[in-house]
Every structure is written in structure tokens, then in C-alpha cells.
Write an enzyme that holds these catalytic residues in place. Sequence first.
Site: not given
Length: 374
Positions: A1-2, A4, A19, A114
Site C-alpha cells: 500500500m505504500g 515507510v 508512512k 487486526d
Amino acid sequence: MGAVYLAEHTLLGRPAAIKILLPTLSADEGVVKRFFNEARAATRISDPGIVQVFDFGHDVKGRAYIVMELLDGEAMDKRLARVGVFGLLETLRLVRLICTSLGAAHAKGIVHRDLKPENIFIVADPAVPGGERAKILDFGIAKLADCDEPGPVDAWADVLMGTPMYMSPEQCRGGAVDHRCDIYTVGCVMFAMLTGKPPFVAAGASALISAHVHELPPRASSRVPGLPASVDALLDRCLHKDPGQRFPSMAALVQALAAIEHAVHRASGAMPAVEAPASYPASGPMELPSLAPPPEATTAVGSPSAAARIAREPRTTRRPASRRSRMRWLGALAVTFVAGSLLTMVAVRGGRAIRAGHEPARPSAASRLECKAN
């Protein structure tokens, strides 16, 4: 998703982790809301076991970002891959700290939803027993029960979210969740720490979801012989299909973990890392046990009873209490007698005689003669 990035504040010189979402995802309003939900959730919880978030927003290129503290340690999944399994006492201690931090989140109306080894970071902390504590990361899909912006949360109501290996049965069904969802996932994480794998392992997500909903979890002791029955019982309760049959709160689970930890220390002959819980409440803040002496060790007036004193004094090196009392009485009487005798003696100083308790008097002729002879 990305990605860091390691960063440093240009004015303060303080290190941080940033992030950043991928540009394609930063254009998705729903994804960005869930991303910023992580920042909002973390900033609302004041606990040393929750990662700190300093800032969030969009950069000059429109990418969503979160600025958080830089952690120096090791992710739990990485340690599991390196060591295989955690020791029993180490597991009990770390899980107890995790549950304490999740309890702080629940007190703010936040359910993580989660929790998994990838979202738990182990860092050095000399202030806690064992010298390490767990930091909980990634509140990206956390449910904020009293969120000021209910839209993003409501939008997820019918969406299946979580990590299948660690999802609760109610998550797997796509139903409503509350704090007891986190109690189930704590059970899955603890099971993995002790045995090296979560309770259910399957090739696909659908098989895992079916197992969480329909299959009984195995006993941890069936994979690691020698684990105490109390650990199996605790995990069975955490992993119950019915949320109502699990521990009612994180505080209750912390109490149970502390009791097992104390019992393991006592059985091994080592100094317990925590006091044995006595009457901690099932929810809310825990009070320290009283440090006052037990009632049976004091008399009605509050002084130690004879029985309590005898219990503390070896009989082979102490006289009986009655004989010691007579000896102290005789000693006091002897001191009084000697002091009285000295006060009635005549002290001869510089040729004058002074009687105790009387004004100085002229010495008699016999006394003067005796002084001269001396």
C-alpha cells in the site's frame, strides 16, 4: 500500500518514521480515510505500549502520510521466524503488556481488529520486568466506537476486514465486533508465540475463515508438550466461538495471565515478576494490594501479638517471653537502686560536703579533721 521512510525533524533533530501511501491509493478517498483513521486512533490512546503518532496529512504531491515515532527493536513475526517459539514466561509477560495496552484502547472506545505478530514490535525497556515491552502498531482498520466521523466506520460494516489467520469468528462472518474481538486475536497471537504457528493453518483464506467459525482450536500443549493446563484453559476461553464465553475484558485477561505467571515463577523457585492477583476488578483500573501487616499478626491495640513475635524469632536463640520480661524488670530495679544510692552518698569536693537534695551545709569538725588528714 505504500512505503515507510526514516526521517529526521529538521529543527529538533528528532528521528521519526513516515508512512506514505502510494499515489494511486492516495487518490482513493475511502482508503485515505482508513489510513488517517490509524493516526486518529493512535493519538487518542496514551499508553507506552501504543506507537506514538506525531502528525498526518498530505504532502506537496498529494500523497497521504503519517509521521510516527521511530522504533528500535524487532517485529514479533521476525523474532518468531528467528527463534521458532517464545518461552512460556516471556510469552506471559509480553502478552500481559499487550493486553494492558489494548485495555487502554478499549477504554477510549477503540477496537484494534487486526492484531497479529506483524503489528507488534518488541523494543527494549529497562523499566519493565524482562527488559522488553511490546508496541502495538497499525490501527488502520480499528473500529472507533464513538468516532466523531462515523462515515468511514459505517462504510466498513459489511466489508470483511482483517488477517484470516488471526480473525475472530464474528469478523469472519462479517458481523458486528466489539472489544471481545481483540481478546480472540490475542489468543491467536499467544498460541503462535508458544507453538510457532496460529491455531488454524490452511492453504486459502476461505478455509481459514471456515475453521475460525466452525472448528475447535487445538490445545497448545498438543503441539508443545509440557505446557501447564492453566495455559490451555486460558487459551480455550480466549478462542471461544461465542464472544460471551470469552474473558469479559482485557483487565480480566491481564488478571488471569498474572496469576499463571506468578504460579510458574513460584513452581520454578524464582522470584515472581508480578504479585499474585488477589481481588483485582474485572474491569477498570487495578489497585495495588495493601502493604499493611495481616490482621492476625496484630492485637486489638495494633501492636504485634506474642504469637506473631514468636513466629518471627527462632526458639533456639531466644529466651521465653516471660523470662525475658523478668530479666528486664530485675535490670531496671538494679539501675534504680544504684542511682538512688549514688544520690544519697556524700561527695567530697574541694573540702566541702554536699548531701544530695539539700542545701550546702557547713562541715562538722570531724569532717574538717578527716579532710586535713587526707
